[in-house]
Write a protein that holds these residues in place. Structure first.
Motif, PDB file in Angstrom:
ATOM      1  N   HIS A  72       0.793  -1.233   0.000  1.00  0.00           N
ATOM      2  CA  HIS A  72       0.000   0.000   0.000  1.00  0.00           C
ATOM      3  C   HIS A  72       0.827   1.287   0.000  1.00  0.00           C
ATOM      4  O   HIS A  72       0.259   2.362   0.005  1.00  0.00           O
ATOM      5  N   ASP A  93      -3.373  -2.373   8.353  1.00  0.00           N
ATOM      6  CA  ASP A  93      -1.935  -2.407   8.626  1.00  0.00           C
ATOM      7  C   ASP A  93      -1.590  -1.200   9.503  1.00  0.00           C
ATOM      8  O   ASP A  93      -2.252  -0.159   9.429  1.00  0.00           O
ATOM      9  N   VAL A  94      -0.552  -1.329  10.321  1.00  0.00           N
ATOM     10  CA  VAL A  94      -0.227  -0.243  11.257  1.00  0.00           C
ATOM     11  C   VAL A  94       0.278   1.018  10.539  1.00  0.00           C
ATOM     12  O   VAL A  94       0.246   2.109  11.099  1.00  0.00           O
ATOM     13  N   HIS A  95       0.712   0.834   9.292  1.00  0.00           N
ATOM     14  CA  HIS A  95       1.194   1.981   8.513  1.00  0.00           C
ATOM     15  C   HIS A  95       0.070   2.494   7.615  1.00  0.00           C
ATOM     16  O   HIS A  95      -0.697   1.695   7.071  1.00  0.00           O
ATOM     17  N   ASP A 153       1.178  -6.013  11.721  1.00  0.00           N
ATOM     18  CA  ASP A 153       2.074  -5.121  12.471  1.00  0.00           C
ATOM     19  C   ASP A 153       1.431  -4.177  13.497  1.00  0.00           C
ATOM     20  O   ASP A 153       2.175  -3.465  14.194  1.00  0.00           O
ATOM     21  N   GLY A 178       1.976  -5.827   6.048  1.00  0.00           N
ATOM     22  CA  GLY A 178       3.216  -5.939   6.819  1.00  0.00           C
ATOM     23  C   GLY A 178       3.129  -6.831   8.044  1.00  0.00           C
ATOM     24  O   GLY A 178       2.060  -7.315   8.433  1.00  0.00           O
ATOM     25  N   TYR A 227       6.318  -7.470  11.291  1.00  0.00           N
ATOM     26  CA  TYR A 227       7.762  -7.433  11.573  1.00  0.00           C
ATOM     27  C   TYR A 227       8.016  -7.781  13.032  1.00  0.00           C
ATOM     28  O   TYR A 227       8.801  -7.122  13.716  1.00  0.00           O
TER      29      TYR A 227
HETATM   30 ZN   LIG Z   1       2.852  -2.076   7.744  1.00  0.00          ZN
END
Ligand SMILES: [Zn+2]
Length: 307
Positions: free
Chosen positions: A118, A156-158, A233, A274, A276
């Motif tokens: 994304h 997603d966290v981003h 994430d 993601g 991680y």
């Molecule tokens: Zn992410």
């Protein structure tokens, strides 16, 4: 349930590179062992064509990627060294989302064990993302007249900055992003609905915000198809994420998104985005949980097609 994988198109990375490439093969093995995609459901996607990519990206960018003509700054921004195999993998990863969308339209639910790239913009890649699979797949479904309206549900966290930028001004595709306010990208784009969360947001904060957000999203999007980015994430043990969400709450997230789509008769393609975690097995657990939840809903509604 149909599940697309592309981890055998290996993207060569230098030793010690921080991208957890191995998560994809680990996840595929666990999906295979689980029986989720039994009876030939585990599938290799085709590569997306130039024509499909060009619905989301500029011709100059596609040419520079395909021919290895990205400059050093562009390569650094992506975070992967350029190679033919990087291009093939990126095409296949987007192909997995196209495949999952087509399968979801037939069966209600399907998954891509990659995708969720994304941070890819129309004219540049960023943050381990080359092509924007959500934008490519949504527009592929529209071009084939399979759907009119699509919603991208990005957890997603981003922030889904590339998706927001590519699809801004396109009223037929609704973009929703719930993310860490202080996480990368530091300059956020404008999605149709953004829900930024403060550092350390816990299970209750995350789920309450998601629930409120989803209600608005489903009302406003009026979608015929959803693409769900089930990023691992937001997890409390993630090295990059600044939130503090447990595995159990991420499973609840999956039930809220996927169950919400099912209640409204919206087919869903699940993509990974993601993850991680300090221990990769946690990331894989979280992704597997998302696929399992989709698969359970898929099996439940067999014989009662939606859409
Ligand atoms: Zn992410």
């Amino acid at each position: 349930m149909k599940v697309f994988y592309s981890d055998h198109f290996v993207l060569p990375l230098p030793e010690g590179h921080r991208f957890p490439m191995v998560k994809y093969s680990m996840l595929r093995e666990r999906v295979a062992d689980s029986g989720i995609a039994a009876n030939g459901g585990l599938l290799v996607p085709r590569a997306v064509t130039d024509g499909e990519i060009l619905r989301a990206h500029g011709a100059g960018f596609l040419r520079r990627v395909a021919n290895g003509e990205l400059d050093r700054k562009e390569v650094r921004r992506i975070g992967f060294p350029w190679s033919e195999r990087m291009v093939e993998r990126s095409r296949r990863a987007s192909g997995g989302t196209v495949g999952a969308c087509l399968a979801a339209l037939e069966e209600g639910f399907a998954a891509n064990l990659a995708g969720g790239t994304h941070h890819a913009f129309a004219d540049r890649g960023e943050g381990f993302c080359v092509f924007n699979d959500s934008a490519i797949a949504a527009r592929a479904m529209q071009a084939r007249r399979h759907v009119e309206r699509v919603v991208v549900i990005d957890t997603d966290v981003h922030q889904g900055n590339g998706t927001a930028a590519i699809l801004r001004g396109d009223p037929s595709i609704f973009t929703f992003s719930i993310h860490g306010e202080k996480n990368f990208p530091f300059n956020k784009e404008e999605s149709d609905l953004d829900v930024p969360l403060p550092d350390g947001a816990d299970d209750a904060a995350f789920l309450d915000a998601l629930e409120a957000g989803l209600e608005r999203v489903f009302d406003a999007a009026d979608a015929d198809l959803a693409i769900y980015l089930a990023g691992a994430d937001p997890f409390e043990g993630d090295r990059l994420g600044r939130l503090s969400v447990s595995k159990a709450a991420l499973a609840e997230r999956d039930r809220m998104v996927l169950g919400g789509c099912r209640e409204r008769g919206i087919p869903v393609a699940v993509t990974m985005a993601g993850g991680y975690a300090r221990e990769i097995s946690h990331t894989v657990d979280i992704h597997l949980q998302s696929i399992k939840t989709a698969s359970e809903l898929h099996d439940k509604q067999k014989g009662s097609p939606i859409g």
